[in-house]
Scaffold this motif. Structure first.
Motif, PDB file in Angstrom:
ATOM      1  N   TYR A  75     -29.132 -28.077 -46.020  1.00 51.86           N
ATOM      2  CA  TYR A  75     -30.584 -28.092 -45.333  1.00 51.86           C
ATOM      3  C   TYR A  75     -30.961 -28.781 -44.625  1.00 51.86           C
ATOM      4  O   TYR A  75     -31.633 -28.213 -43.673  1.00 51.86           O
ATOM      5  N   VAL A  76     -30.192 -29.426 -43.889  1.00 51.93           N
ATOM      6  CA  VAL A  76     -30.343 -30.586 -42.931  1.00 51.93           C
ATOM      7  C   VAL A  76     -29.568 -29.512 -41.642  1.00 51.93           C
ATOM      8  O   VAL A  76     -30.696 -29.416 -40.905  1.00 51.93           O
ATOM      9  N   GLU A  77     -28.691 -28.875 -42.096  1.00 46.19           N
ATOM     10  CA  GLU A  77     -28.001 -27.549 -41.011  1.00 46.19           C
ATOM     11  C   GLU A  77     -29.418 -26.720 -40.768  1.00 46.19           C
ATOM     12  O   GLU A  77     -29.395 -26.351 -39.534  1.00 46.19           O
ATOM     13  N   ILE A  78     -30.040 -26.290 -41.849  1.00 47.11           N
ATOM     14  CA  ILE A  78     -30.879 -25.916 -41.701  1.00 47.11           C
ATOM     15  C   ILE A  78     -31.919 -25.296 -40.921  1.00 47.11           C
ATOM     16  O   ILE A  78     -32.507 -24.693 -39.794  1.00 47.11           O
ATOM     17  N   ALA A  79     -32.700 -26.731 -41.148  1.00 47.82           N
ATOM     18  CA  ALA A  79     -33.727 -26.938 -40.522  1.00 47.82           C
ATOM     19  C   ALA A  79     -33.636 -27.556 -38.910  1.00 47.82           C
ATOM     20  O   ALA A  79     -34.424 -28.237 -38.568  1.00 47.82           O
ATOM     21  N   THR A  80     -32.260 -28.234 -38.804  1.00 48.44           N
ATOM     22  CA  THR A  80     -32.102 -28.783 -37.386  1.00 48.44           C
ATOM     23  C   THR A  80     -31.515 -27.290 -36.910  1.00 48.44           C
ATOM     24  O   THR A  80     -31.067 -27.380 -35.476  1.00 48.44           O
ATOM     25  N   ARG A  81     -30.700 -26.466 -37.303  1.00 49.95           N
ATOM     26  CA  ARG A  81     -30.432 -25.609 -36.638  1.00 49.95           C
ATOM     27  C   ARG A  81     -31.207 -24.498 -35.979  1.00 49.95           C
ATOM     28  O   ARG A  81     -31.646 -22.957 -36.558  1.00 49.95           O
ATOM     29  N   PHE A  85     -33.091 -20.890 -38.522  1.00 48.90           N
ATOM     30  CA  PHE A  85     -34.573 -20.693 -39.348  1.00 48.90           C
ATOM     31  C   PHE A  85     -35.325 -19.852 -38.627  1.00 48.90           C
ATOM     32  O   PHE A  85     -36.478 -18.854 -38.656  1.00 48.90           O
ATOM     33  N   GLY A  86     -34.844 -19.188 -37.299  1.00 47.13           N
ATOM     34  CA  GLY A  86     -35.455 -18.371 -36.638  1.00 47.13           C
ATOM     35  C   GLY A  86     -35.556 -16.939 -36.709  1.00 47.13           C
ATOM     36  O   GLY A  86     -37.318 -16.361 -36.440  1.00 47.13           O
ATOM     37  N   VAL A  87     -34.485 -16.301 -37.041  1.00 41.65           N
ATOM     38  CA  VAL A  87     -34.706 -15.566 -37.747  1.00 41.65           C
ATOM     39  C   VAL A  87     -36.213 -14.581 -38.001  1.00 41.65           C
ATOM     40  O   VAL A  87     -36.665 -13.719 -38.660  1.00 41.65           O
ATOM     41  N   PHE A  88     -36.842 -16.103 -39.077  1.00 47.07           N
ATOM     42  CA  PHE A  88     -38.014 -15.309 -39.590  1.00 47.07           C
ATOM     43  C   PHE A  88     -39.018 -15.532 -38.866  1.00 47.07           C
ATOM     44  O   PHE A  88     -39.557 -14.422 -39.382  1.00 47.07           O
ATOM     45  N   THR A  89     -38.689 -15.302 -37.394  1.00 44.51           N
ATOM     46  CA  THR A  89     -40.172 -15.141 -36.674  1.00 44.51           C
ATOM     47  C   THR A  89     -39.531 -13.263 -36.915  1.00 44.51           C
ATOM     48  O   THR A  89     -41.026 -12.863 -36.633  1.00 44.51           O
ATOM     49  N   SER A 260     -32.538  -8.160 -34.098  1.00 39.63           N
ATOM     50  CA  SER A 260     -32.984  -7.250 -35.570  1.00 39.63           C
ATOM     51  C   SER A 260     -32.476  -8.159 -36.362  1.00 39.63           C
ATOM     52  O   SER A 260     -33.138  -7.452 -37.533  1.00 39.63           O
ATOM     53  N   GLU A 261     -31.763  -9.466 -36.247  1.00 45.95           N
ATOM     54  CA  GLU A 261     -31.171 -10.116 -37.506  1.00 45.95           C
ATOM     55  C   GLU A 261     -32.253 -10.535 -38.369  1.00 45.95           C
ATOM     56  O   GLU A 261     -33.249 -11.638 -38.102  1.00 45.95           O
ATOM     57  N   THR A 262     -32.296 -10.521 -39.785  1.00 47.37           N
ATOM     58  CA  THR A 262     -33.261 -11.370 -40.502  1.00 47.37           C
ATOM     59  C   THR A 262     -32.896 -12.027 -40.972  1.00 47.37           C
ATOM     60  O   THR A 262     -31.523 -12.206 -41.573  1.00 47.37           O
ATOM     61  N   LEU A 279     -23.818 -23.014 -47.378  1.00 41.97           N
ATOM     62  CA  LEU A 279     -24.870 -22.978 -46.692  1.00 41.97           C
ATOM     63  C   LEU A 279     -25.746 -21.512 -46.752  1.00 41.97           C
ATOM     64  O   LEU A 279     -27.043 -21.740 -46.698  1.00 41.97           O
ATOM     65  N   ALA A 280     -24.917 -21.044 -47.393  1.00 44.19           N
ATOM     66  CA  ALA A 280     -25.652 -19.580 -47.215  1.00 44.19           C
ATOM     67  C   ALA A 280     -26.446 -19.831 -48.374  1.00 44.19           C
ATOM     68  O   ALA A 280     -27.280 -19.294 -48.678  1.00 44.19           O
ATOM     69  N   SER A 281     -25.933 -20.281 -49.610  1.00 44.79           N
ATOM     70  CA  SER A 281     -26.654 -20.567 -50.619  1.00 44.79           C
ATOM     71  C   SER A 281     -28.187 -21.688 -50.232  1.00 44.79           C
ATOM     72  O   SER A 281     -29.170 -21.318 -51.731  1.00 44.79           O
ATOM     73  N   ALA A 282     -27.955 -22.650 -49.410  1.00 46.59           N
ATOM     74  CA  ALA A 282     -28.980 -23.396 -48.948  1.00 46.59           C
ATOM     75  C   ALA A 282     -30.379 -22.438 -48.369  1.00 46.59           C
ATOM     76  O   ALA A 282     -31.116 -22.306 -49.169  1.00 46.59           O
ATOM     77  N   MET A 283     -29.766 -21.527 -47.908  1.00 41.33           N
ATOM     78  CA  MET A 283     -30.450 -20.551 -46.950  1.00 41.33           C
ATOM     79  C   MET A 283     -31.242 -19.892 -47.906  1.00 41.33           C
ATOM     80  O   MET A 283     -32.003 -19.138 -48.183  1.00 41.33           O
TER      81      MET A 283
END
Lengths: 310, 273
Positions: A75-81, A85-89, A260-262, A279-283
């Motif tokens: 989760y820390v990795e998701i929040a800090t990389r 998270f950027g793909v949410f844009t 275009s990656e989601t 990591l994928a599971s956390a995502m």
């Protein structure tokens, strides 16, 4: 469903007055009928959710024994990389497209609810894309957006040839093209849902409004819109959760290239291409939580008294 | 309505129809051209021979569409039968019986609709793999059966409107629950079964993600994955890809034209969970 909500199965009145004798096996009967459905539900929905939360706390690679327990590291990795998270844009494009889609669907559902020539033909044309196979749609629009393809030809025929560009190759444009494809694909569903809801409004309301001299717009605002509000609200939640979990169209058309990656494409790649199941599971957990949050917020804002979400 | 408003209304409808049909029309034209002809002509140039069906033959045989249709049919038949039986059994138990834990069961089905399948796929994959279903048709079938909660709701909603007197009468005549379910409930559910079969059938026919992830073997290609694979060998041969796409769309179009009314009703009552 859009019908009225009943309280769960009212107790049956014993009209006959004679106490019915229950055969001894009867108490077990409902469980007998539920074994298979429940087993499937637990195996393919609940068990994976629980496992996923567990995997998200490990560094498992998907092969061999479940990896080391790493706590909240994923989760820390998701929040800090930021790129994770950027793909949410990218979702923002699809959310904007959903708004356009819902407005268009409302417009067409309204005009096709009233007297219009070739009504059934137009209904059929607008709805049909929703039934088409997603891969087929991906191919149709790969062809459509090709350089010198359908879209470019139409533009040059209209004297707008200068607008031609790399519809899928340019990172500034690709998400508009893909979100446009998504409108083309899903407009029909919103349209049919709205159409059904509008047709369940009692016709005498319009007659009364006509007599009172209300304009079409006033009728839309004061009769149609309030009449279908619950289903419009529901369409918005479905649209938002759909926009957050877009996968098929961009995966088929661009494979996530050119920006275009989601989030889901990234999660799937992370799990099955890079074998980072932890990591994928956390995502996936993050996505699930966001979707649950959106649903919850939406229900708070628009408490739907009529639509039974069950 | 004023004349301009009427004109604008029809104009907007025609514009929308053009937007829907144009991309498909271009594809139909493309599919009827020979390879060199396709390269030389624009997307809206008519084909030289309107009956040139060679691309369809190529797509059907070399592209593995035949196998795709076969696999899709097998999966479709088993999944639909199973969905109808499982969904109606669950609905029967929930609607007609009072039992311990009923609220919990109802809640379990309810909460499950909030979990989008796409989010849990990473973990579901491990379950399917551990059950030994990976790369078999059973993986798709099990998932189609196991993740279908909407059909349970459709059956349940419909059953609420079916008078209980009917099955009570049968019970008095001595019919057991299984017999009541099979002889009375299931036949009464016919309209709901039609709805479920249509919605589920279209969903299964169009599904890409599940077969793509769980059945990578070429032999197990369904129509979606077979068509997806066209991107490789036929990458530059858009005339063949176009024919493949049209082949996939034709059955949907036929079903739609035949069952139009039921399809609209089905989606209006089913898709909203």
């Amino acid at each position: 469903m859009a019908t009225s909500t009943h309280p769960v199965a009212p107790p049956v009145a014993q009209h006959t007055g004679t106490a019915r004798r229950r055969p001894r096996g009867r108490a077990l009967t409902p469980y007998l009928f539920l074994i298979l459905p429940l087993l499937l539900l637990l195996t393919f929905t609940y068990f994976p959710v629980v496992n996923m939360i567990f995997y998200s706390l490990t560094s498992w690679r998907g092969l061999g024994p479940v990896g080391e327990f790493v706590g909240a590291d994923n989760y820390v990795e998701i929040a800090t990389r930021p790129e994770l998270f950027g793909v949410f844009t990218v979702s923002v494009y699809y959310i904007a497209a959903s708004v356009v889609q819902i407005l268009l669907a409302l417009y067409f559902a309204t005009i096709l609810s009233f007297d219009t020539r070739f009504r059934n033909l137009f209904k059929g044309i607008l709805f049909f894309p929703y039934l088409i196979n997603g891969v087929a749609i991906g191919m149709v629009f790969l062809f459509f957006f090709q350089p010198g393809g359908t879209l470019d030809s139409v533009l040059s025929a209209a004297g707008l040839g200068s607008l031609s560009q790399q519809w899928l190759g340019d990172p500034d444009v690709v998400n508009y093209s893909l979100a446009g494809t998504s409108i083309w694909r899903y407009l029909g569903l919103n349209f049919v849902l709205f159409l059904g809801a509008i047709q369940s409004i009692p016709p005498h309301l319009y007659e009364a409004a006509d007599i009172d001299g209300a304009t079409k717009w006033e009728q839309f605002r004061h009769i149609v819109l309030p009449g279908i509000r619950p289903i419009v609200g529901l369409s918005f939640i479905l649209a938002i959760s759909g926009s957050l979990s877009v996968f098929e169209i961009p995966y088929i058309m661009t494979g996530g290239a050119n920006g275009s990656e989601t989030f889901v494409i990234q999660t799937v790649d992370m799990a099955f291409k890079y074998h980072k199941v932890g990591l994928a599971s956390a995502m996936a957990v993050v996505l699930l939580l966001i979707i649950l949050l959106v649903t919850w917020v939406q229900r708070r804002i628009v408490p739907d008294e009529k639509v039974d979400l069950t | 309505m004023s004349r301009t408003a009427t004109a604008l209304k029809y104009l907007s409808l025609i514009a929308a129809s053009v937007v829907v049909l144009l991309p498909l029309l271009a594809l139909v034209l493309g599919s009827l051209k020979t390879g060199p002809e396709y390269l030389e002509s624009g997307p809206f140039d008519p084909p030289e021979n309107w009956l040139h069906l060679g691309n369809y033959a190529t797509a059907f045989t070399d592209g593995g569409m035949l196998r795709g249709f076969l696999n899709t049919t097998i999966i479709l038949v088993i999944s639909l039968t199973g969905t109808v039986l499982i969904g109606s059994m669950a609905a029967y138990a929930i609607d007609r019986f009072d039992f311990r834990g009923k609220k919990l069961v109802v809640a379990l089905f309810l909460v499950a609709t909030l979990v989008p399948a796409v989010t849990t796929q990473v973990a579901t994959f491990q379950v399917v793999n551990n059950l030994g279903l990976f790369n078999t048709r059973w993986s798709a079938i099990a998932l189609f059966l196991g993740t279908d909660i909407i059909s349970i709701y459709i059956f349940q909603q419909f059953l609420r409107g079916v008078p209980r007197e009917l099955d009570e009468a049968a019970a008095i005549e001595g019919a057991g629950p299984v017999r009541i379910y099979w002889r009375i409930i299931l036949p009464l559910l016919k309209p709901a079964i039609a709805t479920v079969v249509i919605i589920k059938g279209i969903a299964v026919y169009n599904e890409f993600y599940i077969p793509f992830l769980y059945m990578p073997s070429r032999e197990l290609g369904v129509i979606s994955t077979s068509l997806f694979r066209f991107k490789g060998p036929f990458g530059a041969h858009w005339e063949v890809i176009s024919a493949g796409v049209i082949l996939v769309i034709i059955p949907t179009l036929v079903i739609f034209l035949l069952l139009q009314r039921f399809i609209y009703n089905g989606f209006a009552s089913g898709s909203v969970k």
